[in-house]
Design a protein around this motif. Sequence first.
Motif, PDB file in Angstrom:
ATOM      1  N   LEU A  27       0.823  -1.211   0.000  1.00 57.43           N
ATOM      2  CA  LEU A  27       0.000   0.000   0.000  1.00 57.43           C
ATOM      3  C   LEU A  27       0.859   1.264   0.000  1.00 57.43           C
ATOM      4  N   GLN A  30       2.537   1.548  -3.811  1.00 56.11           N
ATOM      5  CA  GLN A  30       1.799   1.383  -5.058  1.00 56.11           C
ATOM      6  C   GLN A  30       1.633   2.715  -5.790  1.00 56.11           C
ATOM      7  N   ASN A  31       1.512   2.634  -7.097  1.00 54.60           N
ATOM      8  CA  ASN A  31       1.353   3.814  -7.951  1.00 54.60           C
ATOM      9  C   ASN A  31      -0.018   4.435  -7.721  1.00 54.60           C
ATOM     10  N   VAL A  32      -0.037   5.688  -7.285  1.00 56.01           N
ATOM     11  CA  VAL A  32      -1.304   6.342  -6.959  1.00 56.01           C
ATOM     12  C   VAL A  32      -2.149   6.574  -8.209  1.00 56.01           C
ATOM     13  N   PRO A  35      -3.591   2.534  -8.972  1.00 57.05           N
ATOM     14  CA  PRO A  35      -3.512   1.717  -7.756  1.00 57.05           C
ATOM     15  C   PRO A  35      -4.048   0.298  -7.974  1.00 57.05           C
ATOM     16  N   ARG A  38      -7.482  -1.043  -3.214  1.00 57.58           N
ATOM     17  CA  ARG A  38      -8.354   0.029  -2.731  1.00 57.58           C
ATOM     18  C   ARG A  38      -8.162   0.310  -1.246  1.00 57.58           C
ATOM     19  N   CYS A  43      -6.340  -5.341  -0.361  1.00 59.91           N
ATOM     20  CA  CYS A  43      -4.965  -5.758  -0.604  1.00 59.91           C
ATOM     21  C   CYS A  43      -4.747  -7.188  -0.118  1.00 59.91           C
ATOM     22  N   GLU A 244       0.118  13.270  -3.987  1.00 59.33           N
ATOM     23  CA  GLU A 244      -0.920  12.608  -3.195  1.00 59.33           C
ATOM     24  C   GLU A 244      -1.422  13.409  -2.013  1.00 59.33           C
ATOM     25  N   ARG A 251      -0.479   6.111   4.292  1.00 56.36           N
ATOM     26  CA  ARG A 251      -0.608   4.929   3.440  1.00 56.36           C
ATOM     27  C   ARG A 251      -0.179   3.677   4.200  1.00 56.36           C
TER      28      ARG A 251
END
Length: 310
Positions: A27, A30-32, A35, A38, A43, A244, A251
């Motif tokens: 989490l 991860q690429n925002v 993603p 969720r 995950c 972000e 996160r």
Amino acid sequence: MDFLAGCIGGAAGVLVGHPFDTVKVRLQVQNVDKPLYRGTYHCFQSIVRQESMFGLYKGIGSPMMGLTFVNAIVFGVQGNTMRYLGHDTPMNQFLAGAAAGAIQCVICCPMELAKTRMQMQGTGEKKSKRKLYKNSLDCLAHIYKREGLLGVNRGMVTTLIRETPCFGVYFLTYDILTRSIGCEPGDRYMIPKLLFAGGMSGVTCWLSTYPVDVIKSRLQADGVGGVYQYSSIADCVRQSVKREGLIVFTRGLTSTLLRAFPVNAVTFATVTLVLMYARGVEEGPKDSEPATPVTAHHTQLQQQAQATSL
């Protein structure tokens, strides 16, 4: 004895908490923009469905080997620092914990680097088509070959910034809680109390420096696949916040706190009980030595921790 107890407690903690740590790392990095997950539950669900239950235990070799020594160092250094300081006060508990946290970074940083890289390997694949690293040691060997000693210690500054105050808060919280709720050996609720105090110490410790952990994870995951995104700690913070917002620093926090309580409950309770039974409740105290926080300042447990140094 502090070192042996720390080893056993560390191994128990890793087995309980590694799946939560895998979710936390996924989490955090991860690429925002695209993603994969969720949230915490999604995950967990996705990893199990796509990579099987074993996906949750990717990279466990590194913390299983490393945390055994890390916990041995932490509890050993903390106990001996308290004996050196000579006075059992909340401030000394914090200072001893901070010293232990700083020293163990030498092992903790490379260990977490390998763990992070292994946890990111084969994301979303039940059976990785191409494994870059066979295991944690192979991962570190690859990094060393490509980037040298600096590469193996990637994230050392952020690890030091995280671990030093974090472990001070860790031992201080445990000290305060065990003083407050009482953990005498004769108490029928001693083990639940130890579990509660250890678990809450872990939660408080993570909350105190969690934003730094997010940046550390991103820096250590950076470069997977040969593409580097961040040039420094400040650049990582700047890019992360710009893309972000401040929420970036939370996160993976849910997974971390879910992991923190059981892991540290098991770790602290295991260390305390190992010290109890290894030293024996009949041993008398040495007046010149203060108690370690593991013994919770209560007469019989205090006697055990004071009786033996390294």
